[in-house]
Design a protein around this motif. Sequence first.
Motif, PDB file in Angstrom:
ATOM      1  N   ASN A   1       0.934  -1.081   0.073  1.00 31.21           N
ATOM      2  CA  ASN A   1       0.010   0.143  -0.029  1.00 31.21           C
ATOM      3  C   ASN A   1       0.755   1.287   0.053  1.00 31.21           C
TER       4      ASN A   1
ATOM      5  N   TYR B   1      -1.395   5.016   2.842  1.00 33.85           N
ATOM      6  CA  TYR B   1      -1.151   3.990   3.994  1.00 33.85           C
ATOM      7  C   TYR B   1      -2.556   3.965   4.563  1.00 33.85           C
TER       8      TYR B   1
ATOM      9  N   LEU C   1      15.918   2.791  12.371  1.00 27.72           N
ATOM     10  CA  LEU C   1      16.107   2.289  11.401  1.00 27.72           C
ATOM     11  C   LEU C   1      17.401   1.218  11.724  1.00 27.72           C
TER      12      LEU C   1
ATOM     13  N   ASN D   1      12.780  10.332   0.974  1.00 29.82           N
ATOM     14  CA  ASN D   1      11.355  10.830   0.451  1.00 29.82           C
ATOM     15  C   ASN D   1      10.459   9.593  -0.039  1.00 29.82           C
ATOM     16  N   HIS D   2      11.581   9.277  -0.992  1.00 26.49           N
ATOM     17  CA  HIS D   2      10.846   8.148  -1.822  1.00 26.49           C
ATOM     18  C   HIS D   2      10.523   6.836  -0.807  1.00 26.49           C
ATOM     19  N   VAL D   3      11.479   6.504  -0.154  1.00 29.26           N
ATOM     20  CA  VAL D   3      11.471   5.459   0.890  1.00 29.26           C
ATOM     21  C   VAL D   3      10.192   5.636   1.758  1.00 29.26           C
TER      22      VAL D   3
ATOM     23  N   GLY E   1       7.340   7.478   1.038  1.00 28.91           N
ATOM     24  CA  GLY E   1       6.247   7.372   0.150  1.00 28.91           C
ATOM     25  C   GLY E   1       5.793   5.983  -0.031  1.00 28.91           C
ATOM     26  N   ASP E   2       6.879   5.124  -0.091  1.00 27.15           N
ATOM     27  CA  ASP E   2       6.653   3.626  -0.454  1.00 27.15           C
ATOM     28  C   ASP E   2       6.373   2.909   0.887  1.00 27.15           C
ATOM     29  N   GLY E   3       6.740   3.506   2.242  1.00 24.15           N
ATOM     30  CA  GLY E   3       6.605   2.488   3.165  1.00 24.15           C
ATOM     31  C   GLY E   3       5.289   2.306   3.761  1.00 24.15           C
ATOM     32  N   GLY E   4       4.166   2.615   2.957  1.00 22.66           N
ATOM     33  CA  GLY E   4       2.793   2.182   3.276  1.00 22.66           C
ATOM     34  C   GLY E   4       2.477   2.480   4.936  1.00 22.66           C
ATOM     35  N   GLY E   5       2.870   3.637   5.466  1.00 24.09           N
ATOM     36  CA  GLY E   5       2.796   4.006   6.705  1.00 24.09           C
ATOM     37  C   GLY E   5       3.586   3.531   7.727  1.00 24.09           C
ATOM     38  N   PHE E   6       4.691   3.107   7.703  1.00 25.31           N
ATOM     39  CA  PHE E   6       5.411   2.635   8.381  1.00 25.31           C
ATOM     40  C   PHE E   6       6.246   3.875   9.243  1.00 25.31           C
ATOM     41  N   TYR E   7       6.340   4.951   8.505  1.00 24.41           N
ATOM     42  CA  TYR E   7       6.796   6.226   9.050  1.00 24.41           C
ATOM     43  C   TYR E   7       5.866   6.999   9.661  1.00 24.41           C
ATOM     44  N   GLU E   8       4.805   7.171   9.006  1.00 24.42           N
ATOM     45  CA  GLU E   8       3.705   8.048   9.716  1.00 24.42           C
ATOM     46  C   GLU E   8       3.073   7.278  10.899  1.00 24.42           C
TER      47      GLU E   8
END
Lengths: 254, 115
Positions: free
Chosen positions: A149, A234, B31, B79-81, B83-90
């Motif tokens: 996602n 997400y 990380l 930033n790309h990481v 954006g691709d992280g699927g909410g891992f950071y947020e």
Amino acid sequence: MATGGGYQPQWFSAIGQNYQTGMGYGETVTRAVLGSNPLTGVGMASYDLTSSALRGDWGGVAEGAGGLVGGFAAAKYGQRYLAPEPGAELGFYRQRVSVDVVDPNGMAATLPGGHGANFISAEPIHLGGRTLNRVFDTIDPTANGAKANGGYWSEKVYTDEPTWRMGVAVPKSADWNRGTLQAEWQPTGGWGWGGRAAPQVLGQPYSFTNQKLGFGIGWIQRGGDYQVFVPNSYKPTVIPPSAITVSPTPWSKQ
Amino acid sequence: MKRDPRYAPWLVIADELEGLHSFLYGPDGYLADRSDRPYRPTLLEAAQWIRRKCATGWWYWWDEGWLGGAAMDPLRSLNHVIGDGGGFYEASEAGREIIARIESLQARIDAASRR
């Protein structure tokens, strides 16, 4: 207007021309250099071939043609040998400082500078009715890495790794996406951003960017394919997990 | 050795890049499990390159444009990481702090490289 430094690749004209005539991965630069060099280039070779033909020297024509093909073969091999990773290309690229967008819904705030930089151009698009695909590397929700996602999607299904890495600019050396899995999603609605993917640099010592002058030089993943960024991807309300179909990428099955 | 006062703000930016690298990949970093293979181009390498240029570089060649490019490249990658992280950071406080620090650094580099 959304601001935030996208990249605009600026290739040698010969490189762009050769690329458009259907050259594959790994051939671009060396062939272009050979082509632009008056000693080895296509122009001189063509002249030689023509003058040999006019003289009726068909042995010379055959030799010249063989040399030309051999030169291209050497260039292809040389570029593949030199490229630090699959899909990487060598060249100049230009950095665009701001991206002008048609923004009827005041969506610019959903594409902050950090993501705007990953587009050469971007405009708000309606997602409903599209079939979106993306390549990612983990289904573990607690693990770091590219997820099903994630925010970046394509309308194209990639069948080989170099084309994917080059098309949407995902450097292998950056190690943020191993590209082992692919996802398909058919959104029923919502808005996102669509546009051409900006190049990604491999970083020093392979590439150098000048932020002020807005250009760089070195090895990059070129980008340029159409990509879609889904803001807040997400959130389960934006991309419901049940709506995503996951399968291994063709190259990871090999 | 050439010491140019115009390099001074870049030493501060190099410190911040290194600080963010430690925050991400240090022993207690967000990380830490990726400390042996950080996302490239790395923040640490960019910080070291900038420091090296500040110490020995000639401003005529290695000015704010090149320093800004070196500092910005790893942030674009990150930033790309994200954006691709699927909410891992947020999803976490530390992750949101990383996002805020990246945005703040980007604004600072952008301003410094356009002087």
